[in-house]
Design an enzyme around this catalytic site. Structure first.
Site, PDB file in Angstrom:
ATOM      1  N   LYS A   1      70.507  34.888 -52.629  1.00 14.77           N
ATOM      2  CA  LYS A   1      69.957  33.340 -52.612  1.00 14.77           C
ATOM      3  C   LYS A   1      70.418  32.200 -53.269  1.00 14.77           C
ATOM      4  CE  LYS A   1      65.160  32.846 -52.479  1.00 14.77           C
ATOM      5  NZ  LYS A   1      64.833  32.116 -52.568  1.00 14.77           N
TER       6      LYS A   1
ATOM      7  N   LYS B   1      66.391  29.077 -58.434  1.00 15.04           N
ATOM      8  CA  LYS B   1      66.210  28.090 -58.872  1.00 15.04           C
ATOM      9  C   LYS B   1      66.318  28.530 -60.318  1.00 15.04           C
ATOM     10  CE  LYS B   1      62.855  25.260 -56.762  1.00 15.04           C
ATOM     11  NZ  LYS B   1      61.415  26.416 -57.047  1.00 15.04           N
TER      12      LYS B   1
ATOM     13  N   LYS C   1      60.648  40.113 -58.032  1.00 14.77           N
ATOM     14  CA  LYS C   1      60.359  39.269 -59.107  1.00 14.77           C
ATOM     15  C   LYS C   1      59.911  40.381 -60.205  1.00 14.77           C
ATOM     16  CE  LYS C   1      60.576  35.344 -57.346  1.00 14.77           C
ATOM     17  NZ  LYS C   1      59.886  33.206 -57.510  1.00 14.77           N
TER      18      LYS C   1
HETATM   19  N1  AQP Z   1      68.523  29.521 -50.764  1.00 20.10           N
HETATM   20  C1  AQP Z   1      67.351  28.985 -50.386  1.00 20.10           C
HETATM   21  N2  AQP Z   1      68.241  28.393 -48.519  1.00 20.10           N
HETATM   22  C2  AQP Z   1      67.226  28.089 -48.083  1.00 20.10           C
HETATM   23  N3  AQP Z   1      66.317  27.475 -48.563  1.00 20.10           N
HETATM   24  C3  AQP Z   1      65.625  27.371 -49.573  1.00 20.10           C
HETATM   25  N4  AQP Z   1      64.757  27.409 -50.393  1.00 20.10           N
HETATM   26  C4  AQP Z   1      64.253  28.433 -51.600  1.00 20.10           C
HETATM   27  N5  AQP Z   1      65.580  28.976 -51.457  1.00 20.10           N
HETATM   28  C5  AQP Z   1      66.562  28.646 -50.507  1.00 20.10           C
HETATM   29  C6  AQP Z   1      63.211  27.466 -49.653  1.00 20.10           C
HETATM   30  O1  AQP Z   1      62.725  26.103 -51.095  1.00 20.10           O
HETATM   31  C7  AQP Z   1      61.615  25.251 -50.748  1.00 20.10           C
HETATM   32  C8  AQP Z   1      60.846  25.789 -51.853  1.00 20.10           C
HETATM   33  O2  AQP Z   1      61.415  26.875 -52.537  1.00 20.10           O
HETATM   34  P1  AQP Z   1      60.183  27.796 -53.640  1.00 20.10           P
HETATM   35  O3  AQP Z   1      60.348  26.106 -54.943  1.00 20.10           O
HETATM   36  O4  AQP Z   1      59.211  28.059 -53.087  1.00 20.10           O
HETATM   37  O5  AQP Z   1      60.575  28.994 -54.562  1.00 20.10           O
HETATM   38  P2  AQP Z   1      61.602  30.168 -53.598  1.00 20.10           P
HETATM   39  O6  AQP Z   1      61.437  30.629 -51.914  1.00 20.10           O
HETATM   40  O7  AQP Z   1      60.826  31.442 -54.662  1.00 20.10           O
HETATM   41  O8  AQP Z   1      63.255  29.407 -54.182  1.00 20.10           O
HETATM   42  P3  AQP Z   1      63.565  29.834 -55.476  1.00 20.10           P
HETATM   43  O9  AQP Z   1      64.264  28.290 -55.493  1.00 20.10           O
HETATM   44  O10 AQP Z   1      64.557  30.295 -55.682  1.00 20.10           O
HETATM   45  O11 AQP Z   1      62.976  29.408 -56.459  1.00 20.10           O
HETATM   46  P4  AQP Z   1      62.922  30.762 -57.564  1.00 20.10           P
HETATM   47  O12 AQP Z   1      64.232  31.213 -58.253  1.00 20.10           O
HETATM   48  O13 AQP Z   1      61.723  30.304 -59.109  1.00 20.10           O
HETATM   49  O14 AQP Z   1      61.733  31.763 -56.974  1.00 20.10           O
HETATM   50  C9  AQP Z   1      61.169  27.417 -49.931  1.00 20.10           C
HETATM   51  O15 AQP Z   1      60.909  26.725 -48.622  1.00 20.10           O
HETATM   52  C10 AQP Z   1      62.011  27.989 -50.209  1.00 20.10           C
HETATM   53  O16 AQP Z   1      62.479  28.977 -48.365  1.00 20.10           O
END
Ligand code: AQP
Length: 342
Positions: free
Chosen positions: A208, A211, A127
């Protein structure tokens, strides 16, 4: 309707404590659902659960989210957790920012955390590389996450694969606190699925599903609130290859991603899935996956609309959740203040 009544306070009991959270940084996607939220729902009666909307974590890249959007997405994420099956009669659902003890504890824990440990975190490096001004909050993000967990002395943290490294850090920080002061914190264990713990981007199976990426690339993620048309378009144009291979072990990354989604959402075994799609080509796999995803998401979307039409209900759930969480976190904080000499 009885399920929309204001919840009774959820009391601590003898079951192991589970804590997890989700950032309101964008539209919840099927990766979040499969990797984390469905696991929370599945184990809901087994543990003493707390689930938070990590809205303070969402501030770590302030340029990426404006205050109005953050507020709106935080409520939407809370409503979606309920729509996915989190029952506020069984689990505490709350906004992270409503429990000030998280930030207070995070400060104390950050004083026990060597900077080198934080600089090694993969998510920080990824990031930070994409961010023009790197905030110190982005670096200390995992310390706040550790505080979220330790404030409730959680035994288990159900998360997707990308959060495993942060969980290892949380254990290390707890151990260091215990070593510096007194053996106070239990060491939390990660809970992940056996399959579906890392759902990849539909448009790029090497990254992966995320969001934030979904905000700039349509076709990257399947949103939990996406319409049937968008879901169909996203899955039908998912990256595969020019072959015909639908066995899990030998399929290319994009096809394996589709097979994995099918596996988790259908509950079928790998053998059954391989038999079902053998020799039928990727078109059949995609078409049947569209149907399955729609069947999974339709009831969630219907429930989401019901909850959105009852904002008072959501207010009650979050107010009650904050009160229950606050009481527990304050108890931990009082002990910690005593232990460190404040
Ligand atoms: N691609 C994924 N596959 C499986 N699990 C996933 N998680 C996130 N992406 C995947 C799991 O969802 C939970 C919540 O995620 P988060 O909101 O803490 O953010 P993150 O892990 O940083 O995931 P994002 O959705 O990709 O958000 P951004 O783009 O904001 O960084 C966690 O348990 C995560 O492991």
């Amino acid at each position: 309707m009885s399920t929309m009544l204001a919840p009774e306070p959820v009391k601590a009991d003898t079951r192991k404590v589970v804590l997890s959270g989700i950032q309101p940084t964008g539209k919840m996607h099927i990766g979040n659902y499969v990797g984390a939220v469905s696991l929370w729902v599945q184990n809901q009666t087994r543990y003493d659960n707390l689930f938070c909307i990590a809205n303070m974590h969402a501030l770590t890249i302030p340029e990426a989210i404006n205050p109005k959007t953050l507020r709106q997405q935080s409520r939407e994420t809370a409503a979606l957790l309920l729509a996915c099956g989190i029952d506020p009669q069984q689990s505490i659902v709350f906004m992270q920012s409503d429990v000030a003890a998280h930030a207070y504890l995070a400060w104390i824990l950050s004083c026990c955390t060597p900077v080198g440990w934080l600089e090694r975190m993969t998510q920080y490096k990824t990031k930070a590389a994409k961010t023009e001004v790197v905030s110190s909050g982005l670096l200390t993000y995992p310390v706040l996450q550790t505080a979220d967990i330790l404030a409730y002395k959680a035994a288990y943290v159900p998360v997707g694969d990308d959060q495993k490294q942060h969980l290892e850090l949380a254990r290390d920080v707890a151990e260091r606190f215990n070593h510096l002061y007194e053996a106070y914190f239990p060491l939390p264990d990660v809970l992940t699925r056996t399959s579906g713990t890392r759902i990849m981007g539909m448009d790029d199976p090497s990254a992966k599903m995320s969001k934030s990426t979904a905000q700039t690339r349509s076709g990257h993620a399947i949103g939990v609130l996406d319409t049937l048309d968008v879901i169909r378009k996203t899955i039908m144009s998912a990256v595969t290859d020019t072959g015909n291979e639908t066995r899990f072990e030998v399929a290319s990354a994009g096809v394996r991603n589709l097979l994995t989604l099918y596996e988790v959402l259908s509950g079928e075994t790998r053998d059954q899935i391989e038999t079902r799609f053998a020799g039928r080509g990727y078109g059949a796999l995609k078409r049947e996956l569209v149907e399955l995803v729609v069947r999974t998401l339709e009831p969630i979307q219907a429930r989401f609309r019901e909850i959105s039409d009852a904002p008072e209900y959501l207010n009650d759930v979050l107010a009650q959740g904050a009160e229950c969480a606050r009481e527990r976190a304050e108890r931990t904080l009082a002990d910690v203040r005593q232990l460190v000499g404040l």
